[in-house]
Design a protein around this motif. Structure first.
Motif, PDB file in Angstrom:
ATOM      1  N   GLN A   1       2.769   7.217  -7.281  1.00  0.00           N
ATOM      2  CA  GLN A   1       1.985   8.409  -7.502  1.00  0.00           C
ATOM      3  C   GLN A   1       2.668   9.472  -7.392  1.00  0.00           C
ATOM      4  OE1 GLN A   1      -1.685   8.848  -5.834  1.00  0.00           O
ATOM      5  NE2 GLN A   1      -3.032   6.945  -7.444  1.00  0.00           N
ATOM      6  N   SER A   2       3.268  10.024  -6.301  1.00  0.00           N
ATOM      7  CA  SER A   2       4.610  11.355  -5.662  1.00  0.00           C
ATOM      8  C   SER A   2       5.529  10.708  -7.375  1.00  0.00           C
ATOM      9  CB  SER A   2       4.896  10.797  -4.101  1.00  0.00           C
ATOM     10  OG  SER A   2       4.155  10.490  -3.773  1.00  0.00           O
TER      11      SER A   2
ATOM     12  N   GLU B   1       0.648  -1.462  -0.135  1.00  0.00           N
ATOM     13  CA  GLU B   1       0.269   0.058   0.255  1.00  0.00           C
ATOM     14  C   GLU B   1       0.969   0.934   0.211  1.00  0.00           C
ATOM     15  OE1 GLU B   1      -1.957  -3.488   1.093  1.00  0.00           O
ATOM     16  OE2 GLU B   1      -0.426  -2.410   2.182  1.00  0.00           O
ATOM     17  N   TYR B   2       1.666   1.030   1.053  1.00  0.00           N
ATOM     18  CA  TYR B   2       2.675   2.451   1.019  1.00  0.00           C
ATOM     19  C   TYR B   2       3.773   2.561  -0.620  1.00  0.00           C
ATOM     20  CZ  TYR B   2       7.228   4.897   2.389  1.00  0.00           C
ATOM     21  OH  TYR B   2       7.992   6.160   2.088  1.00  0.00           O
TER      22      TYR B   2
ATOM     23  N   SER C   1       1.175   4.114  -2.796  1.00  0.00           N
ATOM     24  CA  SER C   1       1.311   6.012  -2.777  1.00  0.00           C
ATOM     25  C   SER C   1       2.124   6.725  -3.273  1.00  0.00           C
ATOM     26  CB  SER C   1       0.766   6.010  -1.606  1.00  0.00           C
ATOM     27  OG  SER C   1       1.540   5.553  -0.709  1.00  0.00           O
ATOM     28  N   SER C   2       3.473   6.012  -2.951  1.00  0.00           N
ATOM     29  CA  SER C   2       4.974   6.709  -2.718  1.00  0.00           C
ATOM     30  C   SER C   2       4.973   6.784  -4.991  1.00  0.00           C
ATOM     31  CB  SER C   2       5.254   6.085  -2.865  1.00  0.00           C
ATOM     32  OG  SER C   2       5.938   5.569  -1.325  1.00  0.00           O
TER      33      SER C   2
ATOM     34  N   ALA D   1      -2.185   1.756  -8.830  1.00  0.00           N
ATOM     35  CA  ALA D   1      -1.876   3.566  -8.309  1.00  0.00           C
ATOM     36  C   ALA D   1      -1.836   4.412  -9.376  1.00  0.00           C
ATOM     37  CB  ALA D   1      -0.835   3.715  -6.941  1.00  0.00           C
TER      38      ALA D   1
ATOM     39  N   TYR E   1      -2.807   7.564 -14.753  1.00  0.00           N
ATOM     40  CA  TYR E   1      -1.591   8.721 -14.828  1.00  0.00           C
ATOM     41  C   TYR E   1      -1.911   9.557 -15.742  1.00  0.00           C
ATOM     42  CZ  TYR E   1       1.114  11.668 -13.197  1.00  0.00           C
ATOM     43  OH  TYR E   1       1.920  12.634 -12.168  1.00  0.00           O
TER      44      TYR E   1
END
Length: 631
Positions: free
Chosen positions: A259-260, A252-253, A256-257, A286, A290
């Motif tokens: 996308q960053s 999960e982490y 989200s990373s 994720a 994009y």
């Protein structure tokens, strides 16, 4: 079957997902640390193929071949050096079969020198990269991924070899922490500019740290770039729990990373150590929809601007003053070119004028470090700490100080080392020390609270900020620790086994006793080829026939060949020193073929002899580099 579109066309317009770890995932599947994971391409192909398939099914659009360490140097540790081509070609075929036309296959090429700066010459580096890269290109990979590189110049070597043989896309990834510099001192932005001009298609980072650390480095690049970026972070830092290595960053982490990373310009996002198909699946989900911003269509880089960057970096290196921690270590230097250490004995009286004159002359000749013994042969001499400080202060020459176990107990040894740190002296050679009863003060006691193995470990403990007592210190030391090696023995293999223990204790480099036999130099190279630290081969020019006989018959650890003794017989004065220098040059010709590290010992303060030999090494090294460049 291959994907229809070229990789370059894909990451121009979208974010691609790479795969995750191979080595640590195999470890999780039950394969032990310490084997060659690349050999599994041959002996367990079904396992490697299944890992690739898992990553493809998780959403990986780019998968790496299982060839990170599939080069001659690293495979030789397992006796597999004859299978470089077979292992690399098999790896591509396994990845291609698993990709099934859905994913791109890039040939993975890892750094050979790595952060440990192994003793591999520039010529060997060229040969090893050429062999591996040729095999990968021979199987028609979709691109080459140069990963986990620590210094720019090694990366440039590998990139140039790819570009010489193919126009496939090349991804160049560094392993750096948040200081934002390569190990050879280039700011990351400058390193990227140079690589872009020399043919890299994608630039980025992998390993060494998790997403946060890599984002920190990316923030130092400054401004929008006209080049796609790639990131393959670790799943955080490894923890050792109940006998197993565990990585804590969750899928999960990583999602989200991802996308960053995309927001920061990453067009290729995968995972390194500790990541699994679950991490890849989370990243794929994720960034599925994009929308990327277009890359600039033109580059502002020119070959001239890149050369300016390189020149500025070299000038910056030369102008570094007292902050010696910013300078490349001897280990860095010797892995890039021939490096020269010269030993100059501290005086036996209070007059240091000749010593300082010699130090200045050797600095002028171009030595890389001046090494000072610690009362060698148990003969009382001036403090090498005091002289080392004066050499550094008055000449700017790097002092390399011997520290013997003989003269100080644990208290005195730690105190001594703390003093070195305060004075900016960070290179030391740990030695046992000749027993006091054989020196000029036979009534003195030999302490020997520690062995040479133990003192190496304890010095490295100071680098962790821990005192000999185990108590924490307020800051960490930065010692680069050498160990001594005597190859003048009947059973060389036994001596190498002892040397291996010193390396296991933490030795960063090796300095040998003087060698006077060309055949022995070759034997030393063969016997130590598997070691991952640089070796400085010892050569001491003879001053006279009597000097030759004394060394051969009375000094422990030194043996002269019958030929050398015959050539020196009866010679003295200038004639003896001239012949001694000629013999040393002949030995250097052989030594420089096999070792980048040269350790010259000055006899009787005749520093003119070692200055001449230093100039000889530098001139020969220049000729070799020029020949290598033009060939």
């Amino acid at each position: 079957m291959k994907p229809e579109l070229d990789l370059r066309a894909r990451w121009e317009n979208e974010v691609l997902i790479g795969d995750g770890a191979m080595g640590t995932y195999l470890y999780q599947l039950g394969f032990p640390v310490g084997i060659s994971f690349e050999e599994l391409n041959l002996i367990r192909p079904e396992v490697i193929g299944d890992v690739h398939r898992q990553y493809v099914e998780a959403g990986a659009q780019v998968i790496e071949t299982n060839t990170f360490s599939a080069n001659y140097h690293k495979l030789s540790k397992y006796g597999l050096e004859s299978k470089v081509e077979e292992i690399n070609r098999s790896a591509v075929r396994l990845a291609r079969q698993a990709a099934a036309g859905k994913s791109y296959v890039v040939g993975a090429v890892g750094s050979i020198r790595g952060g440990k700066r192994v003793n591999v010459s520039g010529k060997e580096l060229q040969r090893y990269f050429e062999q591996q890269i040729s095999a990968l290109l021979g199987e028609d990979v979709d691109g080459i991924l140069l990963e986990t590189f620590f210094d720019l110049n090694e990366m440039r070597t590998a990139l140039e070899i790819v570009r010489r043989g193919s126009n496939v896309p090349v991804i160049c990834q560094f392993a750096v922490d948040n200081i934002g510099r390569t190990i050879d001192g280039y700011p990351i932005a400058d390193a990227f500019a140079i690589l872009r001009q020399e043919g890299a298609d994608v630039l980025g980072f992998n390993c060494h740290s998790g997403p946060k650390g890599i984002m920190s480095v990316m923030s130092r690049l400054g401004g929008p770039l006209d080049v796609p970026l790639s990131v393959y972070p670790n799943a955080g830092l490894a923890d050792y729990v109940d006998g197993e290595y565990i990585y804590g960053a969750t899928p999960e982490y990583f999602g989200s990373s991802a996308q960053s990373f995309a927001d920061l310009g990453a067009r290729l996002i995968g995972g390194c150590c500790g990541t699994t198909p679950e991490h890849v699946s989370a990243m794929s989900a994720a960034v599925k929809d994009y929308a990327v911003k277009p890359l600039s269509e033109t580059s502002v880089l020119t070959r001239e601007s890149v050369q300016v960057l390189i020149a500025e970096h070299l000038e910056e290196e030369r102008q570094i003053g007292g902050g010696r921690s910013e300078e490349p270590t001897l280990v860095d230097v010797v892995n890039d070119r021939h490096a020269i250490i010269v030993e100059l004995d501290p005086p036996r009286d209070l007059d240091i004028s000749k010593f300082m004159k010699g130090a200045a002359a050797l600095k002028e000749a171009g030595v890389d470090a001046l090494t000072l013994a610690d009362n060698s042969l148990a003969v009382t001499r001036m403090s090498n700490m005091a002289l080392g400080h004066l050499v550094l202060k008055e000449t700017g020459l790097r002092p390399l100080i011997h520290i013997a176990c003989r003269d100080r107990n644990l208290i005195g040894t730690q105190s001594h080392l703390m003093g070195f740190d305060a004075l900016g002296i960070d290179h030391v050679l740990a030695v046992t020390g000749d027993p006091a009863r054989f020196g000029d003060l036979p009534g003195a006691s030999s302490v020997y609270d520690m062995t040479s193995f133990e003192i190496i470990k304890m010095i490295k403990q100071l680098n962790e900020g821990i005192a000999f007592s185990g108590k924490p210190l307020k800051q960490k030391a930065k010692f680069v620790v050498g160990a001594a090696f005597n190859p003048n023995v009947k059973y060389l293999d036994k001596a190498v086994q002892r040397l291996e223990k010193k390396i296991a204790s933490g030795a960063d480099y090796i300095m040998t006793q003087p060698v006077y036999d060309p055949k022995l130099i070759v034997s030393i190279k063969e016997a130590t080829a598997h070691l991952n630290v640089p070796i400085f081969l010892g050569i001491m020019p003879l001053a006279s026939g009597k000097n030759a006989e004394y060394l051969h018959n009375e000094v422990p650890g030194i043996q002269l060949s019958d030929e050398v003794r015959g050539r020196m017989a009866g010679l003295q004065g200038e004639e003896g020193r001239r012949e001694g220098v000629e013999i040393a040059k002949e030995l250097l010709d052989v030594a420089m073929e096999h070792f980048n590290g040269i350790y010259l010992m000055t006899p009787f303060m005749f520093y003119e002899m070692t200055a001449v030999l230093t100039s000889y090494v530098k001139e020969k090294s220049k000729e070799r580099r020029a020949h290598l460049f033009h060939s």
